[in-house]
Design an enzyme around this catalytic site. Structure first.
Site, PDB file in Angstrom:
ATOM      1  N   ALA A 142      33.207  51.674  47.036  1.00  0.00           N
ATOM      2  CA  ALA A 142      33.986  50.629  46.361  1.00  0.00           C
ATOM      3  C   ALA A 142      35.093  50.179  47.293  1.00  0.00           C
ATOM      4  O   ALA A 142      35.564  50.949  48.134  1.00  0.00           O
ATOM      5  CB  ALA A 142      34.585  51.154  45.057  1.00  0.00           C
ATOM      6  N   ALA A 144      38.678  47.359  47.525  1.00  0.00           N
ATOM      7  CA  ALA A 144      39.591  46.415  46.881  1.00  0.00           C
ATOM      8  C   ALA A 144      40.567  45.911  47.919  1.00  0.00           C
ATOM      9  O   ALA A 144      40.425  46.195  49.114  1.00  0.00           O
ATOM     10  CB  ALA A 144      40.311  47.092  45.717  1.00  0.00           C
ATOM     11  N   SER A 145      41.580  45.183  47.468  1.00  0.00           N
ATOM     12  CA  SER A 145      42.497  44.556  48.425  1.00  0.00           C
ATOM     13  C   SER A 145      43.350  45.572  49.169  1.00  0.00           C
ATOM     14  O   SER A 145      43.704  45.361  50.323  1.00  0.00           O
ATOM     15  CB  SER A 145      43.392  43.563  47.685  1.00  0.00           C
ATOM     16  OG  SER A 145      44.081  44.218  46.634  1.00  0.00           O
ATOM     17  N   LEU A 146      43.696  46.686  48.527  1.00  0.00           N
ATOM     18  CA  LEU A 146      44.613  47.639  49.146  1.00  0.00           C
ATOM     19  C   LEU A 146      43.910  48.793  49.838  1.00  0.00           C
ATOM     20  O   LEU A 146      44.531  49.509  50.631  1.00  0.00           O
ATOM     21  CB  LEU A 146      45.577  48.200  48.091  1.00  0.00           C
ATOM     22  CG  LEU A 146      46.436  47.176  47.339  1.00  0.00           C
ATOM     23  CD1 LEU A 146      47.402  47.876  46.409  1.00  0.00           C
ATOM     24  CD2 LEU A 146      47.185  46.265  48.304  1.00  0.00           C
ATOM     25  N   GLY A 147      42.651  49.034  49.557  1.00  0.00           N
ATOM     26  CA  GLY A 147      41.962  50.161  50.167  1.00  0.00           C
ATOM     27  C   GLY A 147      40.496  50.208  49.795  1.00  0.00           C
ATOM     28  O   GLY A 147      39.973  49.265  49.188  1.00  0.00           O
ATOM     29  N   GLN A 148      39.828  51.309  50.167  1.00  0.00           N
ATOM     30  CA  GLN A 148      38.420  51.487  49.827  1.00  0.00           C
ATOM     31  C   GLN A 148      38.153  52.954  49.533  1.00  0.00           C
ATOM     32  O   GLN A 148      38.933  53.829  49.913  1.00  0.00           O
ATOM     33  CB  GLN A 148      37.505  50.971  50.935  1.00  0.00           C
ATOM     34  CG  GLN A 148      37.751  51.535  52.310  1.00  0.00           C
ATOM     35  CD  GLN A 148      37.130  50.651  53.403  1.00  0.00           C
ATOM     36  OE1 GLN A 148      37.225  49.429  53.361  1.00  0.00           O
ATOM     37  NE2 GLN A 148      36.485  51.292  54.367  1.00  0.00           N
ATOM     38  N   VAL A 149      37.044  53.213  48.813  1.00  0.00           N
ATOM     39  CA  VAL A 149      36.776  54.540  48.265  1.00  0.00           C
ATOM     40  C   VAL A 149      35.468  55.089  48.829  1.00  0.00           C
ATOM     41  O   VAL A 149      34.458  54.376  48.905  1.00  0.00           O
ATOM     42  CB  VAL A 149      36.707  54.487  46.724  1.00  0.00           C
ATOM     43  CG1 VAL A 149      36.398  55.875  46.157  1.00  0.00           C
ATOM     44  CG2 VAL A 149      38.012  53.956  46.148  1.00  0.00           C
ATOM     45  N   LYS A 164      40.167  57.901  48.324  1.00  0.00           N
ATOM     46  CA  LYS A 164      40.648  56.521  48.467  1.00  0.00           C
ATOM     47  C   LYS A 164      41.525  56.427  49.710  1.00  0.00           C
ATOM     48  O   LYS A 164      42.490  57.194  49.858  1.00  0.00           O
ATOM     49  CB  LYS A 164      41.419  56.082  47.229  1.00  0.00           C
ATOM     50  CG  LYS A 164      41.867  54.624  47.298  1.00  0.00           C
ATOM     51  CD  LYS A 164      42.097  54.012  45.927  1.00  0.00           C
ATOM     52  CE  LYS A 164      43.388  54.462  45.317  1.00  0.00           C
ATOM     53  NZ  LYS A 164      43.766  53.642  44.131  1.00  0.00           N
ATOM     54  N   ASP A 298      46.609  48.108  34.345  1.00  0.00           N
ATOM     55  CA  ASP A 298      45.588  47.320  35.054  1.00  0.00           C
ATOM     56  C   ASP A 298      44.190  47.726  34.564  1.00  0.00           C
ATOM     57  O   ASP A 298      43.357  48.175  35.347  1.00  0.00           O
ATOM     58  CB  ASP A 298      45.717  47.561  36.558  1.00  0.00           C
ATOM     59  CG  ASP A 298      44.887  46.554  37.366  1.00  0.00           C
ATOM     60  OD1 ASP A 298      44.570  45.479  36.824  1.00  0.00           O
ATOM     61  OD2 ASP A 298      44.558  46.852  38.526  1.00  0.00           O
TER      62      ASP A 298
END
Length: 627
Positions: A142, A144-149, A164, A298
């Site tokens: 996965a 997203a804008s701030l990081g990845q998993v 993460k 969120d």
């Protein structure tokens, strides 16, 4: 020698100045490039808005411009995506068309190189990757804008975990954007009179939340607190944090197998019910918002998973918020005032909710609330569509000098997201229908003075008790899994017998006399109706088929009241946790001097009413028996 030393010193100074100069030139270059990029994208949008205004096409093109803004914010990157998402929860700042489009913003960006991510993990944890994990996915599961998993297995315990990793350079990029935006906001606050909100304060509040998301240690503490408060629910799952493998930029937590709530066909194929998952989310969210006040801010579909066991898993605790204690009760009271169509009280609620400063006159707002809610409330509470209310209320907020606090905007977003997920499965789903049992339970059982007053306000109108309202509250409250009948009896009794309960005692005494009279006379009438016909005539003495000298309408009202009271008692008696022993605390309360005085007044009033009825009965003319 001295000459050589001087040359070396001059060379060192020149090198230092050169490096510093290069550094500042590079910084200036970055600032200039980013400024031009932002000005180009947002400037073209502003130019289009200006042209629309000049041509008189501002209203007609509102939807087009909203779509255009969403696309431009996406192009500008994570900072502006986050800002857009924040604006999507601010009905006091944006028209409805913009709220809808900005709510669709996705915070996904292309993944950064895996080698860079793995190097980042090793640097943060101070150990080689193979020493920490026995296996890790070669690419992210996965992003997203701030990081990845990544999905991995801990070498030390064999536990499957989610790792993460923060996107390198994201803090600097976001810092540069907020630096530039803050300068613009200062100019807006100083020169743009039409904007009444403190834009710098708004940006600072939002920036602090974004920076909290960048601190993964803080996110770990958020998850821990969330588990302590809400992890006791059997239908909710919260991942545990692996603290030994967590740092500011790397977060390691328990891996949870689950399906995003947006993937509804997959959920249904597993034998799970999407609407049940959404209802779990609503009940847990209400508990977060209105009991402890600490809530997941969120809850988009990617952060809510349906597990194979039928639990709802919350993940990603970067953005959390708090509902102030005063506001928790004011929100429940606001719902009561909405149901009662008490628009003046609704308007005053905005002081307690911190929407308005105390010096703002709410009288002009009342007609706007009345105009909107009179149409909406023609439906029953359970039929109301939450999004319709949010949109309509948003239009009111946009027209008047409201300053919506961040917590309230996030609440609206939270419940709107959950209702949107349910509507994909059931177009008739109403989030307020799912939420109302919670509100009813809190009103009936919570000893908080604000809520006790709200309950009295709901049940009494113009000095009369509304049994239908109490019955509806009990019907709805019983649907809540943790409703306990004994808790529904004590708060109002304590209020009534307290120092400030004199007026309420008078109302209750009056209603008690009326109810007891209805029970006595109603039972007599019902007993008479069960007699054989020959006995009816002898007992009735020909009083037009009625055993007691009552007008037909009066008798019907008494029978109706008796049935309502018996239904309410039946609802209490068949509720979860009912036990005759539960009446002991009530008995203790009734031993208070105020209660005994009340009982004496009720007994006196009932005796007078029944004596008058008996006298009326004795004085009625007898009908001769037929020959």
């Amino acid at each position: 020698m001295e000459d050589s030393h001087s040359r070396y010193l001059i060379f060192s100074v020149c090198s230092f100045v050169s490096r510093e100069w290069s550094f500042w030139i590079d910084c200036l270059s970055q600032v200039t490039r980013r400024t031009l990029n932002i000005l180009l994208e947002l400037g073209s949008f502003a130019a289009d808005l200006y042209l629309d205004k000049q041509r008189g096409e501002l209203e007609r093109n509102k939807r087009v411009r909203a779509i255009q803004l969403r696309q431009k914010l996406t192009k500008l990157g994570p900072t502006f995506v986050k800002i857009g998402q924040g604006l999507s929860t601010r009905p006091d700042l944006c028209p409805p068309e913009y709220l809808e489009e900005l709510a669709e913003l996705q915070d996904a960006l292309p993944t950064f190189p895996d080698a860079e991510a793995f190097s980042w993990i090793e640097s943060e944890l101070g150990a080689r990757l193979e020493d920490v994990y026995s296996s890790i996915t070669p690419s992210p599961v996965a992003a997203a804008s701030l990081g990845q998993v990544y999905k991995a297995v801990l070498r030390s315990t064999g536990e499957v975990v989610a790792v993460k990793v923060q996107r390198p350079g994201i803090a600097q990029a976001i810092g540069l954007d907020f630096f530039l935006l803050r300068n613009v906001c200062q100019l807006i606050d100083k020169y743009v009179d039409v904007v009444t909100t403190n834009v710098v304060a708004l940006l600072d509040e939002f920036a602090s939340r974004v920076y909290q998301e960048l601190n993964y240690v803080q996110e770990g503490f958020n998850a821990k607190k969330f588990m302590e408060l809400y992890g006791d629910r059997v239908d909710v799952k919260v991942p545990s944090i692996c603290w030994d493998y967590t740092s500011v930029k790397v977060l390691t937590m328990e891996w949870i197998d689950g399906t995003k709530l947006s993937e509804q066909e997959v959920i249904e194929s597993q034998g799970l019910n999407v609407l049940k998952m959404v209802d779990i989310g609503i009940q847990c969210s209400l508990r977060q918002l209105l009991e402890y006040g600490y809530f997941h801010a969120d809850p988009h579909p990617g952060n809510l998973l349906a597990t194979p066991e039928g639990k709802l898993a919350f993940i990603d605790f970067g953005m959390m918020s708090d509902t102030p204690p005063q506001a928790r009760f004011a929100i429940i009271g606001h719902v009561v005032h909405m149901v009662n169509r008490d628009y003046e009280a609704m308007a005053r609620d905005y002081y307690a909710l911190d929407f308005l400063s105390p010096d703002v006159d709410v009288s002009p707002i009342v007609p706007a609330l009345k105009s909107f809610f009179d149409d909406v409330l023609d439906a029953t509470v359970s039929e109301l569509n939450f999004k319709t209310i949010v949109d309509g209320l948003g239009a009111v907020l946009y027209q008047y000098p409201f300053d919506v606090p961040p917590y309230y905007a996030l609440i609206l977003r939270s419940l709107t997201v959950l209702e949107g997920l349910a509507l994909y499965t059931d177009p008739n789903f109403k989030v307020l229908a799912a939420a109302y049992p919670y509100f009813a339970k809190r009103l009936l059982t919570d000893p908080n003075p604000y809520l006790r007053d709200a309950l009295v306000e709901l049940l009494f109108k113009d000095g009369s008790f509304r049994w239908q309202r109490l019955e509806n509250l009990l019907v709805q409250g019983r649907k809540s899994s943790d409703f306990v009948a004994k808790d529904a009896l004590q708060p109002v009794l304590q209020l009534m017998l307290g120092e400030e309960g004199a007026e309420l005692r008078r109302l209750v005494e009056k209603e008690a006399v009326r109810v007891l009279e209805a029970l006595v006379i109603g039972s007599t009438v019902e007993g008479y109706k069960s007699l054989p016909e020959p006995l009816k005539f002898v007992v009735n003495r020909g009083n037009n088929g009625r055993v007691i000298a009552l007008k037909e309408q009066e008798e019907a009202q008494m029978l109706k009241l008796r049935q309502q009271v018996l239904r309410v008692w039946g609802l209490l008696r068949t509720s979860s946790g009912f036990d005759p022993a539960m009446l002991q605390p009530v008995v203790e309360i009734l031993r208070l001097p105020e209660a005994q005085s009340m009982g004496a007044h009720v007994a006196t009033g009932l005796t007078k009413r029944l004596a008058a009825r008996l006298l009326q009965q004795l004085l009625k003319p007898a009908t001769p028996l037929p020959a």
